[in-house]
Design an enzyme around this catalytic site. Structure first.
Site, PDB file in Angstrom:
ATOM      1  NE  ARG A   1      23.203 -10.717  14.155  1.00 19.76           N
ATOM      2  CZ  ARG A   1      23.554 -10.121  15.304  1.00 19.76           C
ATOM      3  NH1 ARG A   1      23.434 -10.771  16.453  1.00 19.76           N
ATOM      4  NH2 ARG A   1      23.986  -8.888  15.297  1.00 19.76           N
TER       5      ARG A   1
ATOM      6  CB  SER B   1      25.856  -6.692  10.388  1.00 19.86           C
ATOM      7  OG  SER B   1      26.069  -5.902  11.518  1.00 19.86           O
TER       8      SER B   1
ATOM      9  CD  GLU C   1      23.351 -10.395  10.509  1.00 20.49           C
ATOM     10  OE1 GLU C   1      24.312  -9.906  11.101  1.00 20.49           O
ATOM     11  OE2 GLU C   1      22.216  -9.934  10.579  1.00 20.49           O
TER      12      GLU C   1
HETATM   13  N1  EPU Z   1      35.320  -1.698  13.683  1.00 20.46           N
HETATM   14  C1  EPU Z   1      36.263  -1.022  12.957  1.00 20.46           C
HETATM   15  N2  EPU Z   1      35.890  -0.481  11.752  1.00 20.46           N
HETATM   16  C2  EPU Z   1      34.632  -0.593  11.276  1.00 20.46           C
HETATM   17  C3  EPU Z   1      33.654  -1.285  12.017  1.00 20.46           C
HETATM   18  C4  EPU Z   1      34.027  -1.846  13.238  1.00 20.46           C
HETATM   19  O1  EPU Z   1      37.423  -0.920  13.356  1.00 20.46           O
HETATM   20  O2  EPU Z   1      34.379  -0.065  10.185  1.00 20.46           O
HETATM   21  C5  EPU Z   1      35.689  -2.231  15.015  1.00 20.46           C
HETATM   22  C6  EPU Z   1      35.040  -1.376  16.130  1.00 20.46           C
HETATM   23  O3  EPU Z   1      35.847  -0.296  16.474  1.00 20.46           O
HETATM   24  C7  EPU Z   1      34.934  -2.380  17.252  1.00 20.46           C
HETATM   25  C8  EPU Z   1      34.682  -3.692  16.530  1.00 20.46           C
HETATM   26  O4  EPU Z   1      35.144  -3.522  15.189  1.00 20.46           O
HETATM   27  O5  EPU Z   1      36.130  -2.492  17.961  1.00 20.46           O
HETATM   28  C9  EPU Z   1      33.199  -4.084  16.544  1.00 20.46           C
HETATM   29  O6  EPU Z   1      32.416  -3.078  15.951  1.00 20.46           O
HETATM   30  P1  EPU Z   1      30.893  -2.766  16.439  1.00 20.46           P
HETATM   31  O7  EPU Z   1      30.857  -2.577  17.904  1.00 20.46           O
HETATM   32  O8  EPU Z   1      30.364  -1.701  15.576  1.00 20.46           O
HETATM   33  O9  EPU Z   1      30.129  -4.139  16.207  1.00 20.46           O
HETATM   34  P2  EPU Z   1      30.139  -5.190  15.002  1.00 20.46           P
HETATM   35  O10 EPU Z   1      30.836  -6.424  15.469  1.00 20.46           O
HETATM   36  O11 EPU Z   1      30.656  -4.568  13.760  1.00 20.46           O
HETATM   37  C10 EPU Z   1      27.952  -6.383  15.811  1.00 20.46           C
HETATM   38  C11 EPU Z   1      26.635  -6.789  15.239  1.00 20.46           C
HETATM   39  C12 EPU Z   1      25.704  -5.594  15.113  1.00 20.46           C
HETATM   40  C13 EPU Z   1      25.506  -5.001  16.497  1.00 20.46           C
HETATM   41  C14 EPU Z   1      26.872  -4.612  17.074  1.00 20.46           C
HETATM   42  C15 EPU Z   1      26.773  -4.173  18.507  1.00 20.46           C
HETATM   43  C16 EPU Z   1      27.024  -8.712  13.825  1.00 20.46           C
HETATM   44  C17 EPU Z   1      27.079  -9.252  12.440  1.00 20.46           C
HETATM   45  N3  EPU Z   1      26.793  -7.415  13.947  1.00 20.46           N
HETATM   46  O12 EPU Z   1      28.577  -5.504  14.872  1.00 20.46           O
HETATM   47  O13 EPU Z   1      24.446  -6.070  14.638  1.00 20.46           O
HETATM   48  O14 EPU Z   1      24.671  -3.858  16.459  1.00 20.46           O
HETATM   49  O15 EPU Z   1      27.760  -5.776  17.068  1.00 20.46           O
HETATM   50  O16 EPU Z   1      26.493  -5.262  19.321  1.00 20.46           O
HETATM   51  O17 EPU Z   1      27.182  -9.480  14.783  1.00 20.46           O
HETATM   52  C18 EPU Z   1      23.212  -6.462  12.622  1.00 20.46           C
HETATM   53  O18 EPU Z   1      23.287  -7.677  12.899  1.00 20.46           O
HETATM   54  O19 EPU Z   1      22.619  -6.046  11.600  1.00 20.46           O
HETATM   55  C19 EPU Z   1      23.861  -5.505  13.511  1.00 20.46           C
HETATM   56  C20 EPU Z   1      23.891  -4.199  13.247  1.00 20.46           C
END
Ligand code: EPU
Length: 333
Positions: free
Chosen positions: A161, A233, A329
């Site tokens: 990012r 995010s 972010e």
């Molecule tokens: N999780 C939870 N509870 C929650 C949310 C997440 O337990 O409420 C756990 C999920 O089960 C999973 C892990 O956390 O094991 C990661 O969750 P997720 O796959 O939803 O991804 P994220 O790390 O929360 C990042 C990016 C997203 C992107 C997704 C998929 C950032 C800041 N965010 O989210 O990007 O779509 O991975 O690659 O890196 C954005 O930047 O606006 C965005 C949506």
């Protein structure tokens, strides 16, 4: 287009009401250079994209700039790959759809990310194991003196990012076109989360089905800004030293994590916020989304200060419970 006292509601997906003293939109490099030569772009100014990563905390007492430079042009093509020059104002997901339709591989995991191509290159947007830097060959810019410069990939300083274009000293540099390389050879990135499992519901794996699956996963977790204001995010996932991660893992063996090449470990902030009990909780007109704790939502009529209040409360909880500082972010303006 030059407008005074311009409402920014349609230019930020958080749905915050704010006004810009002046709003300027241009649709070519020539128009931008004309605006510069005419002294229209006075300080302070801020260049925005689709407004999907912004939080207006007050009215903007300066010039807001927005690029409407369009166009997707093939600049080179072989049997193996295609290179494309894309205007900064092209809607990101329109570009992804264009590539998928033509059977060009690489962009499909970035389906449905809101925003525009220029801002995507500034922010290094990423999802489901792919970052836009994996596709970029170079970024074309014009600075506030009208000087054009092309940044080859190696000079863009891409990281999670982040890029050179986010540095404060680069505020005077506007992205005009982004050049991409896509592959014509069939290949996919399917190892993130539930992608492979979701694909089992389709007769075959191809670009269309991968795009459908990514869209489905996003739509299940991320709120539609047209229905409920949000900026995706809200926080970045923190990156911690391995020793700190190992200590935490002893206490929370179920904690998800991603190992980075340099040995450090990225921990999902959404998981930590969820564990702090914030999921679905509101503070005034702002809430932590009930399906993805990394997203803050505007329940209606929120001001920037309301969002900051919830953000601060969430950050304090995560710090108290896990000893980790998480950082927005989203850009506060
Ligand atoms: N999780 C939870 N509870 C929650 C949310 C997440 O337990 O409420 C756990 C999920 O089960 C999973 C892990 O956390 O094991 C990661 O969750 P997720 O796959 O939803 O991804 P994220 O790390 O929360 C990042 C990016 C997203 C992107 C997704 C998929 C950032 C800041 N965010 O989210 O990007 O779509 O991975 O690659 O890196 C954005 O930047 O606006 C965005 C949506």
């Amino acid at each position: 287009m030059i407008k005074q006292n311009y409402p920014l509601l349609a230019h930020n997906t958080f749905g915050i009401e704010a006004t810009a003293a002046c709003f300027i939109e241009y649709k070519s490099v020539a128009e931008l250079r004309k605006l510069i030569a005419a002294g229209q772009i006075k300080s302070p100014f801020l260049h925005i994209g689709g407004g999907s990563n912004l939080l207006f905390t007050k009215d903007y007492d300066g010039v807001i700039l927005h690029s409407n430079i369009g166009g997707i042009e093939i600049t080179a093509e072989t049997d193996e790959e295609v290179t494309l020059r894309v205007g900064a104002g092209v809607v990101w997901d329109d570009f992804v759809a264009y590539c998928v339709e033509r059977r060009w591989y690489g962009a499909e995991n970035l389906s449905l990310i809101p925003g525009e191509v220029g801002a995507g290159a500034v922010q290094n947007i990423g999802a489901y194991g792919v970052e836009v830097k994996d596709l970029i060959t170079n970024v074309e810019t014009v600075n506030i003196d009208g000087v054009e410069r092309v940044y080859p990939l190696g000079e863009c300083m891409y990281a999670y990012r982040n890029s050179i274009f986010k540095r404060p000293e680069m505020k005077n540099i506007f992205v005009t076109y982004v050049n991409f390389r896509l592959s014509k050879k069939e290949h996919y990135t399917l190892d993130y989360g539930t992608i492979r499992k979701e694909l089992e519901n389709y007769p075959e794996v191809n670009l269309e089905t991968v795009r459908k699956v990514i869209i489905k996963i996003r739509q299940e977790k991320l709120p539609d800004p047209k229905i409920m204001g949000n900026a995706g995010s809200f926080f970045m996932n923190p990156i911690v030293p391995r020793t700190q991660f190992e200590a935490l893992q002893k206490e929370y063996p179920e904690m998800p994590f991603y190992e980075l090449e340099d040995g450090r470990v990225k921990i999902p902030a959404g998981w930590m916020i969820d564990r702090c009990g914030w999921k679905g909780k509101a503070l005034g007109p702002v809430a932590v989304h009930d399906k993805q704790a990394l997203v803050l939502v505007n329940r209606g009529g929120a001001k920037g200060a309301d969002v900051i209040a919830l953000s601060d409360a969430v950050r304090a909880s995560v710090h108290d419970k896990f000893g980790i500082d998480i950082h927005p972010e989203v850009n506060f303006i």
